[in-house]
Each structure stands twice: as C-alpha cells, then as structure tokens.
Design an enzyme around this catalytic site. Structure first.
Site, PDB file in Angstrom:
ATOM      1  N   GLY B   7       0.862  -1.194   0.000  1.00 22.04           N
ATOM      2  CA  GLY B   7       0.000   0.000   0.000  1.00 22.04           C
ATOM      3  C   GLY B   7       0.888   1.230   0.000  1.00 22.04           C
ATOM      4  O   GLY B   7       1.686   1.424   0.922  1.00 22.04           O
ATOM      5  N   GLY B   9      -0.257   4.540  -0.593  1.00 20.88           N
ATOM      6  CA  GLY B   9      -1.101   5.736  -0.609  1.00 20.88           C
ATOM      7  C   GLY B   9      -0.621   6.702   0.463  1.00 20.88           C
ATOM      8  O   GLY B   9       0.574   6.786   0.755  1.00 20.88           O
ATOM      9  N   ILE B  11      -0.909   6.748   3.786  1.00 20.61           N
ATOM     10  CA  ILE B  11      -0.232   6.148   4.942  1.00 20.61           C
ATOM     11  C   ILE B  11       1.093   5.506   4.516  1.00 20.61           C
ATOM     12  O   ILE B  11       2.125   5.693   5.174  1.00 20.61           O
ATOM     13  CB  ILE B  11      -1.138   5.092   5.639  1.00 20.61           C
ATOM     14  CG1 ILE B  11      -2.458   5.724   6.094  1.00 20.61           C
ATOM     15  CG2 ILE B  11      -0.413   4.438   6.819  1.00 20.61           C
ATOM     16  CD1 ILE B  11      -2.347   6.865   7.066  1.00 20.61           C
ATOM     17  N   GLY B  12       1.080   4.779   3.400  1.00 15.66           N
ATOM     18  CA  GLY B  12       2.302   4.137   2.915  1.00 15.66           C
ATOM     19  C   GLY B  12       3.411   5.147   2.685  1.00 15.66           C
ATOM     20  O   GLY B  12       4.560   4.946   3.102  1.00 15.66           O
ATOM     21  N   GLU B 148      -1.141  -1.216  16.294  1.00 20.89           N
ATOM     22  CA  GLU B 148      -1.375  -0.007  17.093  1.00 20.89           C
ATOM     23  C   GLU B 148      -2.010   1.109  16.261  1.00 20.89           C
ATOM     24  O   GLU B 148      -2.880   1.838  16.732  1.00 20.89           O
ATOM     25  CB  GLU B 148      -0.048   0.479  17.699  1.00 20.89           C
ATOM     26  CG  GLU B 148      -0.137   1.758  18.519  1.00 20.89           C
ATOM     27  CD  GLU B 148      -1.006   1.600  19.767  1.00 20.89           C
ATOM     28  OE1 GLU B 148      -0.719   0.727  20.583  1.00 20.89           O
ATOM     29  OE2 GLU B 148      -1.986   2.364  19.908  1.00 20.89           O
ATOM     30  N   GLY B 206     -10.075  18.656   3.538  1.00 20.24           N
ATOM     31  CA  GLY B 206      -9.441  17.334   3.537  1.00 20.24           C
ATOM     32  C   GLY B 206      -9.534  16.626   4.876  1.00 20.24           C
ATOM     33  O   GLY B 206      -8.924  15.581   5.090  1.00 20.24           O
ATOM     34  N   ASP B 220     -16.919   3.782  11.566  1.00 24.28           N
ATOM     35  CA  ASP B 220     -15.471   3.804  11.795  1.00 24.28           C
ATOM     36  C   ASP B 220     -15.167   3.634  13.284  1.00 24.28           C
ATOM     37  O   ASP B 220     -14.310   2.830  13.663  1.00 24.28           O
ATOM     38  CB  ASP B 220     -14.904   5.135  11.277  1.00 24.28           C
ATOM     39  CG  ASP B 220     -13.429   5.286  11.560  1.00 24.28           C
ATOM     40  OD1 ASP B 220     -12.630   4.673  10.844  1.00 24.28           O
ATOM     41  OD2 ASP B 220     -13.080   6.002  12.529  1.00 24.28           O
ATOM     42  N   LYS B 224     -13.344   0.402  15.436  1.00 25.06           N
ATOM     43  CA  LYS B 224     -12.256   0.570  16.415  1.00 25.06           C
ATOM     44  C   LYS B 224     -12.640  -0.012  17.776  1.00 25.06           C
ATOM     45  O   LYS B 224     -11.810  -0.607  18.470  1.00 25.06           O
ATOM     46  CB  LYS B 224     -11.900   2.051  16.536  1.00 25.06           C
ATOM     47  CG  LYS B 224     -11.219   2.575  15.272  1.00 25.06           C
ATOM     48  CD  LYS B 224     -11.162   4.079  15.254  1.00 25.06           C
ATOM     49  CE  LYS B 224     -10.456   4.566  13.995  1.00 25.06           C
ATOM     50  NZ  LYS B 224     -10.621   6.012  13.783  1.00 25.06           N
ATOM     51  N   GLY B 316      -3.764  11.375  10.065  1.00 23.46           N
ATOM     52  CA  GLY B 316      -2.599  12.064   9.508  1.00 23.46           C
ATOM     53  C   GLY B 316      -1.537  11.046   9.151  1.00 23.46           C
ATOM     54  O   GLY B 316      -1.371  10.045   9.852  1.00 23.46           O
TER      55      GLY B 316
END
Lengths: 159, 336
Positions: B7, B9, B11-12, B148, B206, B220, B224, B316
């Site tokens: 991945g 994107g 995060i990657g 985590e 955003g 979401d 979690k 983020g």
C-alpha cells in the site's frame, strides 16, 4: 459514620432546609461539604457526614428529607438516585411532549425542561433532567428506546 | 531488519517518509538497520533485496502514480506473490480499509504469516471482522501481529493497555476515536453552524473524506471499538454486535441546549462487559473527554490503576506512521 450525598437547588436557604430536620431528630452532624465545583445545571452536590444510626432512624431521616424535595443520591456506597441529563432532537412538541414526559415519569421524575424551536416546521431540541431510582434506571432506558423508535426522537444521554 | 510495504497511498508514503527521517536515529538508538526491500501498490511492486532507494520510490510514485515504474527494480508481480516470495522479516500492511469484507488486506496478512513474516497493519477492516482468525494464524506460525495504528492513529492505546498497563484488568474503555466527527461537532458548537455546512467545509479542508459515510454514521468508531474489545478485553465480537448511532441528526440548537446544561455532545465509543455502543453522548464541559478539534481521546477504567486517559492525533500520515514505527521497533527488539 454515615455519608450521604445530597443535591440541593443553588438558592439561599436550601442547606438550612435540609439540615433542620436532621438536627431536630438529634442526629450528630460531623461535617457538611459543599461540592460547588461539581455543580451541574443549577444544583449543588453536598456531602453530609452524620454519626452512626439505626436503620429505622436513617430511613426516617431520608423520608423527611425527600418530603422536603431534597434529592439523596447516595447513602454510604449505595447509590439510591441518579440524575440523568438528556438532550432530545426531533419533532419534540409535535410528537406530544406531554405524553413523552408522562411516560418517563412512570420510572423517574422529569424535573427540568428547556425547549428550543428555531423553526416551527423543522426539528426542535429539548433538554431534560430526570431523577430516577437506581433500580429503575434500566426501565427508564428501555422506555427511552421505545420512545425513540415510536416518535423518531434522538435521546442523547449523559453517562 | 527487512520489511515489505504493502500500500503506497497516504499512509504508505507517510511510513516511507518517517523511515527516511528516522534512519540514523534507529541505527544510533537501537542498532537497527531498517531496509525496505519491497514496496507494493495496485500496479505491482519495486523490489530490491539490498533495500530500495526510498527517495526515488517516492519520486516515481509522485510522477507516475505507479511503483512498478521504479527503474530496473519495478515489476508487475501481484502483491500476494511479493509477500510469498520476497525474503523479509515483516510486512507493513497499509492498504485502504474495507469494512465490508476486510479484503484484500486480510489475504495479505494471512499470506504474510504463512510465509513466516511478522505483520504490522494500520487497517481496521480485517481486524474488526476477523481478529481472532488473524490472531490464530500469527500463533500458528509463531509470528508477531501488531496493529497499534488501527485505533486512534498516533494516540497510544492498544500497546498502552496490553504492555504498559499489564497486570491491570481493563474494565471499560470509552472515548472519541474518530477525529472527523470531533472536528464537525466542535465546529458546529463554536460557530453555531449546521451539520451539512460544516461537513462540506471539512471535506474541502481534507479533514473529512469525499464519502464520509463511515465516519459520520459511527461505523469507523464501531470498527475501532470492536478491535479494542477483541484485542484488549479478550471478547469475541464483530461490528454487527455494536449498537451504532451517528451524528447526522445533531443540530447546533442541540449543542446549545447541551452547553446550557453544562455539557457538550461528542460521538463516544464505549466497550465494557455488558456494553458495545457508539453514539452521541452528553459530556460535561470540564470532563477530560471533552477534547476539541480533530483530537482523539480514550479513557481506560482499570482495576488497579483506575482511570487512565490518553489524548492524541487520530489521523494524519506522519502521526499514523509513528504508531507503525513503534510496532516495527517493538518487533525488532523482540527478535534482536
């Protein structure tokens, strides 16, 4: 020693009103603590420490205080009454607010109601405070769920 | 330590940037030589057993959108093949969340364990849907499974509960686990604006996604809560067991009403033995759960330490990558 948690209206004379019957019964009051920092919605929690009492006298004292409209939330570690604050969103008035309150009063007592209707054709909001016996809390929550489904109202509860 | 990143994107790329930034720090502090031997995206992969040039990988992705265009080392090999065939200590799974099926992340995680690799993921979908199944693969293959970053972004909660608070029984966890809804409610409260207006603004900034359904419906947060219930409180629940109410019905008038009574309204996720719930709740204005903006907060009720509260940034790229980096370091130290 017995510790009682009370809730008093934040108006002059309320504390004297609560202490007078206790004093008249000859009960030894060790301390009175105002928990002003925990004041919510115009009501002030007060912690009262009195000497050891037989159950009969303790119940008599509780009855006298409750007749004077003093809310006793806790006796030692046993929670007797709970304050539930609610914000309600939906067509609060059009769905018969009188009926909503009556049905909640079967399990507790709605002691405060505030209503906001910014537009007669749009959803309104209300704020309620309900005092409920601890053992009836689940019944009250079940009634709120029923009302929510029947009248399409969203009840936002305090913990 | 060799890792494969799946991945590439937001995060990657954040993970790669954090590894670049912390490379010397990791060497000096832990003696760790961290090499990214493969990066995968939908186009294929870039593979180099000696470690990829991370700056070049970012440049290629930026310019072409495809990691398979990486000079000489780029390939169209499917991700599953990369996971199976490339030698590495761990995979970092950072593909987009699929809350309906958990795929394709679930397959990558399982293949990672099967091929003898430790797994780090930031992905809520497979964890919320198949936690115990994934954990059984980790145990069967004697590999470490760390996640985590899947809850609360940079806010440490899973490792805090499992490691720092070891010995404590966790009785209840409640908190704000979605930054987007917290941003929306905070803005509605402060500026007396309606839900749709603030949502639109959050999308333009955003902060909210183009399709904000998972955030505003409470899904979401529910995912979690399920992860916390299963991983920290040893429950066996799925997202279907959660009672969910979102924030779309909240009005500025309701927030004003709450304020008049000394409260605010927050979307709270809560898990205890008898409760698995997500919904708007009244929170006292002076309560530690009343955090503003897009912050996340969680309160853990424990038998010994009593209440423990953590606050942090829930989203983020760099913030989430910090949680992933802590998992990489943890695996490295356990295998040193």
């Amino acid at each position: 020693m017995i510790i009682l948690d009370l809730e008093l209206k934040d108006t002059p004379g309320e504390l004297i009103k609560a202490l007078t019957p206790i004093s008249k019964m000859g009960i030894n009051i060790h301390s009175v603590i105002h928990l002003r920092e925990k004041k919510v919605d115009g009501r002030i929690p007060v912690r009262l420490v009195v000497g050891d009492l037989e159950d009969k006298i303790l119940n008599e004292m509780i009855n006298k205080l409750e007749k004077l409209d003093v809310t006793i939330t806790k006796v030692n570690t046993s929670i007797r009454k709970r304050d539930i604050d609610l914000v309600v969103i939906g067509h609060v008035v059009d769905t018969d607010i009188r009926d909503t309150i009556d049905r909640l009063n079967k399990y507790g007592l709605v002691i405060d109601l505030d209503l906001s209707m910014p537009d007669p054709f749009k959803e309104s909001s209300a704020r309620m405070k309900i005092i409920v016996d601890s053992e009836k809390l689940n019944d009250l929550y079940n009634e709120l769920d029923k009302l929510s489904k029947e009248k399409n109202l969203l009840f936002i509860k305090s913990f | 330590m060799k890792v494969i990143l799946i991945g590439f994107g937001i995060i990657g790329k954040g993970v790669i940037n954090v590894i670049r930034k912390k490379r010397e720090y990791l060497k000096n502090k832990y003696g760790m030589d961290l090499k990214v031997v493969a990066i995968c995206d939908r186009s294929g992969a870039a593979i180099d057993d000696n470690g990829l040039d991370l700056e070049l990988a970012l440049k290629v992705k930026e310019e072409t959108g495809k990691i398979s265009k990486y000079p000489e080392k780029g390939t169209s090999m499917p991700i599953v093949e990369v996971v199976k065939s490339i030698e590495a200590d761990a995979i970092i799974e950072a593909t987009p969340t699929n809350i309906e099926s958990g795929e394709p992340a679930k397959t990558y995680i399982i293949e990672g364990f099967k091929s003898g690799k430790h797994v780090i993921t930031a992905n809520k979908g497979p964890l919320a849907l198949y936690f115990n199944e994934l954990l059984s693969y980790a145990k069967k293959h004697n590999r470490i499974f760390r996640y985590e970053a899947s809850v609360g972004g940079a806010m440490p909660i899973i490792n805090l509960a499992k490691e720092t608070l070891a010995g404590n029984e966790i009785i209840k966890i409640k908190g704000i686990l979605n930054g987007t809804t917290n941003y929306i409610l905070t803005k509605m409260e402060r500026e007396k604006l309606d839900f749709d207006t603030v949502l639109k603004e959050a999308q333009e900034l955003g902060i909210a996604e183009t399709n904000p359904h998972q955030d505003i419906s409470g899904l979401d947060t529910a995912a979690k809560i399920v992860i916390l219930a299963n991983s920290i409180m040893n429950m066996e629940v799925t997202i279907k067991d959660v009672n969910i109410e979102g924030i779309t019905k909240i009005t500025p008038e309701a927030l004003s009403m709450a304020n008049k009574g000394g409260y605010t309204i927050k979307l709270i996720g809560e898990v205890s033995e008898n409760k698995l719930e997500v919904g708007p709740k009244l929170i006292p204005l002076d309560d530690p759960l009343n955090v503003k903006g897009s912050l996340n907060v969680a309160m853990l009720n424990t038998d010994l330490a009593k209440e423990v509260i953590v606050v942090g940034r829930g989203a983020g790229d760099v913030e989430t990558s910090s949680a992933i980096l802590s998992d990489i370091i943890n695996i490295y130290l356990k295998n040193k």
